[in-house]
Design a protein around this motif. Structure first.
Motif: not given
Length: 171
Positions: A123-150
């Protein structure tokens, strides 16, 4: 696992978006989504393991932001969202590399098939990269999205106004 995110303060943008053609509105949304998601993709690229032996295109390089899915990803996605044709979607993640899911979630010990049939894989241990990126950046991404949408909706509205003025001048 389901994640719910609530974004507030977009009513004015929604009204402006309603004033655009469907194509112009979807284009503005796609551009805003792509721009807002790119920093999250950069974080995922930094977290993804890099296999030096591949000499180029590997898991890290496959992480993109786009509207296209691989054939198998699209098939699974269609089953989930079969009735929703009017939405705008943007995807961020690893390309169609089969090892991506095994790296993100790991594997349990199992008996091999094929060339090494019968031997035990530890077996191989998990080496997550997508979920930690989401957890780290989700709120900042949503703020960027509001600015970019405008920005994108305002640009599209201005383009529509200029187009109407040009058409009026021709008459």
């Amino acid at each position: 696992m389901s994640v719910t995110v609530k974004v507030e303060g977009l009513r004015e943008l929604e009204r402006n978006l309603a004033g655009l053609t469907k194509a112009a509105g979807k284009g503005a949304l796609r551009r805003a989504l792509r721009t807002a998601a790119e920093p999250m993709a950069d974080i995922a690229r930094q977290l993804a393991p890099d296999d030096e032996s591949t000499g180029g295109y590997d898991l890290r390089e496959s992480i993109v932001v786009g509207t296209k899915l691989s054939r198998s990803q699209a098939r699974k996605h269609r089953k989930m969202f079969r009735d929703n044709r009017s939405s705008v979607e943007m995807f961020m993640g690893a390309g169609p590399l089969p090892q991506a899911i095994f790296v993100e979630f790991g594997t349990d010990p199992h008996i091999n098939k094929g060339k090494f049939a019968g031997s035990m894989h530890p077996g191989t241990p998990a080496r997550p990269f997508i979920r930690p990126a989401w957890d780290q950046d989700k709120m900042a991404m949503l703020e960027r999205l509001k600015v970019e949408l405008r920005k994108e909706i305002d640009k599209s509205v201005q383009r529509a106004i200029r187009k109407q003025a040009r058409q009026a001048a021709r008459r």
